[in-house]
Structure formats: structure tokens, C-alpha cells
Design an enzyme around this catalytic site. Structure first.
Site, mmCIF file in Angstrom:
data_model
loop_
_atom_site.group_PDB
_atom_site.id
_atom_site.type_symbol
_atom_site.label_atom_id
_atom_site.label_comp_id
_atom_site.label_asym_id
_atom_site.label_seq_id
_atom_site.Cartn_x
_atom_site.Cartn_y
_atom_site.Cartn_z
ATOM 1 N N LYS A 187 0.810 -1.227 0.000
ATOM 2 C CA LYS A 187 0.000 0.000 0.000
ATOM 3 C C LYS A 187 0.841 1.274 0.000
ATOM 4 O O LYS A 187 0.494 2.272 0.618
ATOM 5 C CB LYS A 187 -1.000 0.003 1.181
ATOM 6 C CG LYS A 187 -1.866 -1.244 1.275
ATOM 7 C CD LYS A 187 -2.480 -1.663 -0.052
ATOM 8 C CE LYS A 187 -3.511 -0.687 -0.566
ATOM 9 N NZ LYS A 187 -3.996 -1.082 -1.934
ATOM 10 N N HIS B 51 7.306 -7.304 -2.231
ATOM 11 C CA HIS B 51 7.081 -6.546 -0.994
ATOM 12 C C HIS B 51 8.097 -6.993 0.070
ATOM 13 O O HIS B 51 7.983 -6.599 1.226
ATOM 14 C CB HIS B 51 5.676 -6.813 -0.432
ATOM 15 C CG HIS B 51 4.552 -6.168 -1.187
ATOM 16 N ND1 HIS B 51 4.648 -4.910 -1.745
ATOM 17 C CD2 HIS B 51 3.283 -6.603 -1.439
ATOM 18 C CE1 HIS B 51 3.483 -4.609 -2.319
ATOM 19 N NE2 HIS B 51 2.649 -5.621 -2.161
ATOM 20 N N SER C 131 -4.339 2.979 4.447
ATOM 21 C CA SER C 131 -4.577 2.293 3.179
ATOM 22 C C SER C 131 -4.542 0.770 3.373
ATOM 23 O O SER C 131 -5.374 0.038 2.833
ATOM 24 C CB SER C 131 -3.523 2.728 2.165
ATOM 25 O OG SER C 131 -3.787 2.163 0.915
#
Length: 296
Positions: free
Chosen positions: A49, A109, A139
């Protein structure tokens, strides 16, 4: 530690070196770790995010010389294999990356300490985007509410605790950002801030273009700025995840592309949470020279 399934949500996360990851990812860990990077790979790296989809579309537009048609060739999640992705029996991110012709643009990630070693050994290019922790938390909270592959987010108060303690998928925001910031001068890392791209997209897009070794004219750069605006991407079915079944991403709970703004945390944090967060932030980020912008 696998968390139990409740309310039909597949809530399984497991740990690798103290970092929570999706159980299927952990099941594929030896394949991920032995992944063979190539010297001409470009790896897009982000904490969840933090503008992953945005930077992907920017990179793809640059790679395709601003050709909008070519950027419509496949859904964005299929254009750049996500190396730790696993959901058997579908091909894993590693398998998709292996099948891809060079030069490859991949994404992850993973924090620096969990990255497959071959990326460092081959001196690959890394493009890192960081987003301020408060907006990132908000988020991630809304994303976790609608993502049926992640544990239940709980209430905002509960999620606040999970996030500051790093008890979310891909671990601590603090460790992730610090890890990438600390190695940026030792490797080929272009470290960008979500807030800078928001403030001056053209300037940041030019930086990415130069980093990728591309040279595009003003008209093309202006087109890329236009095509990668939040409003434009939110309406683009190749980007907005509208084709993903509700059983995986339930966009009736929260849209995948929600606001894309800077400062939305002010609509969520209480005064007490904000003070507490600032105190924790000071302690955890002590000694690092990184500076985030919390509002534009």
C-alpha cells in the site's frame, strides 16, 4: 504460526525469520530464496500500500515508450511477476518470472533481509517507493478489510496495534523502510517517495526514466503523467483489479484504488493515537536520516 480461519476468511499467515507472510508464500520459500536474478532485472520494491500499482504503471509506460495500447496488453498484476506470490495450483511468481524474457521487470514486498540473495549478487536495479507510515497504515487497513486472502483486519483500534507492532503481512513498516534506505547507496537503488510523485509527478517520472536508461521526449512524458494519474488509473480495468473475483478482493467493502491521497490519516487517527504514533515513530526511526512528508 498459522492464524485460524474465521468467518470463511482464509486468514493464514506464517512466519519467516519473525516476519508474517502468506502461508502459501512460506510453503514456496525454498524456491523463492533460490530464485535466479539476472543482471538486467529491474525489481520494483515496496511495502504494501505504498504506491506499488502506481509505480508499476509508470515503469510500464516508460518501458513501452508511452504506448497506451501496449500497456493494455495484460492486467497489471500479470505484467510484472510478483516473486513471492504463490497460490497452488496456479504458477507461482517464481515460475512466471522464469518464463519471462529478459530484460525483466519484477516486483516484491519483501524486506531487504528476506530478498533472494541472487538480486544482490547480480547487482540488479531496485526501484523502491516509500509512503509515510500514517497514510500507509490507513490504506493497508482498508485493503485488509476487502482482501479475503488476509486475516480479518478487526476494528481500526485493533489494526492500529497490529500495524505498529509489525503484526501484518510483510512485517514492520519501520524495518522495511529503514532496511531499504540503509542499503540505497551500496546498490543500484532509486529511492522514491509516494508524496513526491503526488506533488510533482513529471519530475519523479523523469528520474525513473533516467534510472531505467530510457530517453523519451516531452510529449511522451506528459502523456505518461496524464495516463498514470489516480483518476485515470481508477477507471482503467487493466489496473483497478475490477476483474478479480469478489471471493478474493471484495471491492464492495472498499475499492482497491481508494483515494491515493496524502494526509487521509487525519480522517482516521484520534488525537491520542496520533500522539502515541509520533512517539513510537521517534523511537523506531531514531538515527535514520529519512524524512517523510505527512501532508501536502
Amino acid at each position: 504460526m498459522a492464524l485460524s480461519t474465521e468467518l470463511g476468511k482464509q486468514t493464514q499467515l506464517s512466519e519467516v525469520a519473525g516476519i508474517l507472510l502468506q502461508t502459501a508464500t512460506v510453503g514456496n520459500w525454498s524456491h523463492i530464496q533460490s530464485f535466479e536474478a539476472k543482471p538486467d532485472d529491474l525489481l520494483i520494491c515496496t511495502y504494501p500500500k505504498s504506491g506499488t500499482t502506481w509505480i508499476q504503471e509508470i515503469v510500464d509506460m516508460i518501458e513501452q515508450n508511452g504506448d497506451v495500447e501496449k500497456c493494455q496488453r495484460a492486467l497489471i498484476q500479470h505484467r510484472h511477476p510478483f516473486i513471492e506470490w504463490a497460490r497452488p495450483p496456479q504458477p507461482s511468481g517464481v515460475e512466471k518470472a522464469k518464463a519471462m524474457p529478459s530484460p525483466r521487470i519484477l516486483r516484491t514486498h519483501l524486506p531487504t533481509r528476506l530478498l533472494p540473495p541472487s538480486f544482490w549478487e547480480n547487482n540488479c536495479k531496485f526501484l523502491y517507493v516509500a509512503r509515510n507510515a500514517k497514510d500507509c497504515m490507513v490504506s493497508y487497513y482498508h485493503f485488509q478489510r476487502m482482501n479475503q486472502m488476509l486475516p480479518d483486519a478487526g476494528t481500526w483500534e485493533e489494526y492500529f496495534e497490529s500495524f505498529i507492532n509489525g503484526k501484518v503481512a510483510w512485517g514492520s513498516w519501520f524495518d522495511h523502510v529503514k532496511g531499504w534506505w540503509e542499503i540505497k547507496d551500496r546498490y543500484q537503488v532509486l529511492f522514491l517517495f509516494f508524496e513526491d510523485i503526488k506533488r510533482d509527478p513529471k519530475h519523479e517520472i523523469q528520474k525513473v526514466m533516467q534510472f531505467m536508461g530510457k530517453s523519451l521526449n516531452e510529449t511522451v512524458i506528459d502523456r505518461i503523467v496524464q495516463e498514470t494519474s489516480f483518476e485515470k488509473m481508477k477507471e482503467n480495468p487493466m489496473i483497478n483489479r475490477s476483474t478479480i473475483p469478489k471471493s478474493i478482493l471484495d471491492q464492495s467493502i472498499s475499492p482497491f484504488m481508494r483515494k491515493g491521497t496524502v494526509g487521509d490519516w487525519k480522517n482516521h487517527f484520534t488525537v491520542a493515537q496520533n500522539e502515541r504514533f509520533d512517539e513510537i515513530y521517534r523511537k523506531k526511526m531514531e538515527g535514520t536520516s529519512i524524512n517523510f512528508c505527512m501532508e501536502l
